[in-house]
Enzyme design. Structure first.
Site, PDB file in Angstrom:
ATOM      1  N   PRO A 262       0.840  -1.210   0.000  1.00 52.09           N
ATOM      2  CA  PRO A 262       0.000   0.000   0.000  1.00 52.09           C
ATOM      3  C   PRO A 262       0.872   1.255   0.000  1.00 52.09           C
ATOM      4  O   PRO A 262       1.876   1.310   0.711  1.00 52.09           O
ATOM      5  CB  PRO A 262      -0.800  -0.122   1.304  1.00 52.09           C
ATOM      6  CG  PRO A 262      -0.751  -1.568   1.662  1.00 52.09           C
ATOM      7  CD  PRO A 262       0.544  -2.105   1.123  1.00 52.09           C
TER       8      PRO A 262
ATOM      9  N   ALA B 202       1.311   4.567   3.239  1.00 49.91           N
ATOM     10  CA  ALA B 202       0.647   3.926   4.381  1.00 49.91           C
ATOM     11  C   ALA B 202       1.664   3.536   5.447  1.00 49.91           C
ATOM     12  O   ALA B 202       1.399   2.672   6.277  1.00 49.91           O
ATOM     13  CB  ALA B 202      -0.117   2.693   3.897  1.00 49.91           C
ATOM     14  N   GLY B 203       2.856   4.133   5.384  1.00 49.22           N
ATOM     15  CA  GLY B 203       3.884   3.809   6.370  1.00 49.22           C
ATOM     16  C   GLY B 203       4.447   2.411   6.183  1.00 49.22           C
ATOM     17  O   GLY B 203       4.993   1.830   7.116  1.00 49.22           O
TER      18      GLY B 203
ATOM     19  N   SER C 120       6.741   1.630   0.885  1.00 51.89           N
ATOM     20  CA  SER C 120       6.601   1.293  -0.535  1.00 51.89           C
ATOM     21  C   SER C 120       7.635   2.024  -1.407  1.00 51.89           C
ATOM     22  O   SER C 120       8.184   1.438  -2.338  1.00 51.89           O
ATOM     23  CB  SER C 120       5.169   1.534  -1.016  1.00 51.89           C
ATOM     24  OG  SER C 120       5.026   2.797  -1.589  1.00 51.89           O
TER      25      SER C 120
ATOM     26  N   ALA D 244      10.716   3.028  -0.624  1.00 47.03           N
ATOM     27  CA  ALA D 244      12.041   2.405  -0.468  1.00 47.03           C
ATOM     28  C   ALA D 244      12.088   1.054  -1.174  1.00 47.03           C
ATOM     29  O   ALA D 244      13.076   0.702  -1.824  1.00 47.03           O
ATOM     30  CB  ALA D 244      12.369   2.248   1.018  1.00 47.03           C
ATOM     31  N   ALA D 245      10.990   0.297  -1.073  1.00 41.92           N
ATOM     32  CA  ALA D 245      10.961  -1.037  -1.693  1.00 41.92           C
ATOM     33  C   ALA D 245      11.045  -0.927  -3.217  1.00 41.92           C
ATOM     34  O   ALA D 245      11.738  -1.721  -3.871  1.00 41.92           O
ATOM     35  CB  ALA D 245       9.692  -1.776  -1.277  1.00 41.92           C
TER      36      ALA D 245
ATOM     37  N   ASP E 166      13.687   2.608   6.605  1.00 40.74           N
ATOM     38  CA  ASP E 166      12.935   1.932   5.535  1.00 40.74           C
ATOM     39  C   ASP E 166      13.860   1.197   4.566  1.00 40.74           C
ATOM     40  O   ASP E 166      13.665   0.009   4.285  1.00 40.74           O
ATOM     41  CB  ASP E 166      12.093   2.941   4.732  1.00 40.74           C
ATOM     42  CG  ASP E 166      10.836   3.349   5.474  1.00 40.74           C
ATOM     43  OD1 ASP E 166      10.803   3.184   6.713  1.00 40.74           O
ATOM     44  OD2 ASP E 166       9.892   3.840   4.830  1.00 40.74           O
TER      45      ASP E 166
HETATM   46  O1  PMV Z   1       4.347   6.023   9.114  1.00 40.87           O
HETATM   47  P1  PMV Z   1       5.806   5.821   8.864  1.00 40.87           P
HETATM   48  O2  PMV Z   1       6.231   4.378   8.736  1.00 40.87           O
HETATM   49  O3  PMV Z   1       6.340   6.715   7.796  1.00 40.87           O
HETATM   50  O4  PMV Z   1       6.530   6.251  10.205  1.00 40.87           O
HETATM   51  C1  PMV Z   1       6.513   7.500  10.775  1.00 40.87           C
HETATM   52  C2  PMV Z   1       7.314   7.350  12.023  1.00 40.87           C
HETATM   53  C3  PMV Z   1       7.460   8.611  12.860  1.00 40.87           C
HETATM   54  O5  PMV Z   1       8.207   8.219  14.005  1.00 40.87           O
HETATM   55  C4  PMV Z   1       6.113   9.123  13.313  1.00 40.87           C
HETATM   56  C5  PMV Z   1       8.179   9.714  12.110  1.00 40.87           C
HETATM   57  C6  PMV Z   1       9.639   9.448  11.843  1.00 40.87           C
HETATM   58  O6  PMV Z   1      10.218  10.170  10.997  1.00 40.87           O
HETATM   59  O7  PMV Z   1      10.248   8.581  12.467  1.00 40.87           O
END
Ligand code: PMV
Length: 317
Positions: A101, A104-105, A108, A110-111, A152
């Site tokens: 996704p 969505a953290g 994606s 980086a992959a 990531d």
């Molecule tokens: O939602 P992601 O996987 O991009 O993670 C954000 C993580 C935070 O700690 C909220 C921000 C950061 O830069 O580490």
């Protein structure tokens, strides 16, 4: 010339989001049942050096030289070409697709970079080692995100869980026992930038209270590192619940996240929490393998728009 593939998985943060910005540790793991794939097809009819990029997921179909150099897909190609410096670049089409996704953290971007770098370096006859693949993907991340942590590109390149602390080398965790995870999407999105700056405002107002919360999250992350290596589900679950409550104190949780978190717990999860930047996005739950299906069903019934399950496998001896 054969068709060449490159692949990389997604990732998810298990512990330490937000506090990691303030120097506390975080842990992230690869999510191997979603992937980005890059496929390189030689194009014998075109003039040498002609590169076409096709990315169906974002409706992109363009010649490389029509994209700006800082376009993330073009940047991954250019960085790889500069690294390998081939005497002659054959003409090819680069096809990119991904089941990770987006926004969505789940890593994606980086992959996709890692998949491209792997495929292209193999196509040019000089497959790059993981350390170089991760380094180049980090450079692409910098173009997208400005100040990425490096978590990531490391997780998706090495496909290993990592323990990460700002300004320290990333550590790979050696896993002795498998653990099973569910990742459920609330369907709501808040940009990471927004939640990070909301937390920054709280900290600026009351550094003592919020500094103490960050340290408590850091403490749970340290403990979680040991429990994850040992596959200690009960301890990990409790630590997830504690980390979630601390994230609620940081006001980055949301009603939809809390509904799914409570649903997972009621359906038998060992622990559950939001993952990533919060205020929507994903939650994660840890469970014994026999409970995964019932929790997945419960999450979907409670309104999750998507549920991904993944296993963090033990390292081979
Ligand atoms: O939602 P992601 O996987 O991009 O993670 C954000 C993580 C935070 O700690 C909220 C921000 C950061 O830069 O580490």
């Amino acid at each position: 010339m054969p068709i060449v593939f490159g692949k990389a998985p997604g990732k998810i943060i298990l512990f330490g989001e937000h506090a990691v910005v303030y120097g506390q540790p975080a842990i992230a793991i690869p999510v191997t049942n979603v992937n980005a794939t890059a496929r390189i097809i030689p194009n014998l009819d075109a003039e040498p050096g002609h590169v076409r990029i096709e990315a169906v997921d974002i409706q992109l179909n363009a010649d490389l030289d029509t994209l700006s150099d800082d376009h993330p897909l073009a940047a991954a190609v250019w960085l790889t070409l500069h690294e390998i410096a081939p005497n002659h670049t054959p003409s090819f089409t680069l096809q990119i697709s991904s089941s990770i996704p987006m926004s969505a953290g789940m890593g994606s971007g980086a992959a996709i970079s890692v998949a491209i770098i792997r495929a292209l370096s193999a196509f040019l006859g000089k497959p790059l080692p993981d350390s170089k693949v991760s380094e180049l993907a980090f450079k692409v991340e910098k173009i997208h995100h400005g100040t990425p942590s490096g978590i990531d590109n490391s997780v998706v390149t090495y496909q290993k869980p990592v323990y990460f602390k700002r300004d320290e080398p990333i550590q790979m965790l050696k896993i002795n026992h498998p653990t099973h995870w569910l990742i459920a999407d609330t369907g709501e999105k808040t940009p990471t930038r927004e939640t990070v700056s909301a937390v920054r405002a709280l900290h600026a107002e009351d550094a003592e209270t919020y500094g103490a919360i960050f340290r408590k999250i850091g403490d749970r992350t340290e403990k979680a590192r040991q429990a994850l290596i040992a596959g200690d589900l009960t301890t990990l679950g409790l630590l997830m619940d504690e980390n979630q409550h601390l994230l609620e104190d940081l006001r980055v949780s949301s009603e939809s996240l809390e509904t799914l978190i409570q649903t997972a717990r009621n359906a038998g999860a060992a622990g559950a929490k939001l993952s990533g930047s919060g205020r929507g996005g994903n939650m994660i739950a840890l469970a014994s393998p026999e409970k995964i299906r019932q929790i997945e069903t419960a999450l979907l019934e409670a309104g999750a728009v998507k549920v991904i399950t993944t296993v963090l496998r033990e390292d081979k001896p």
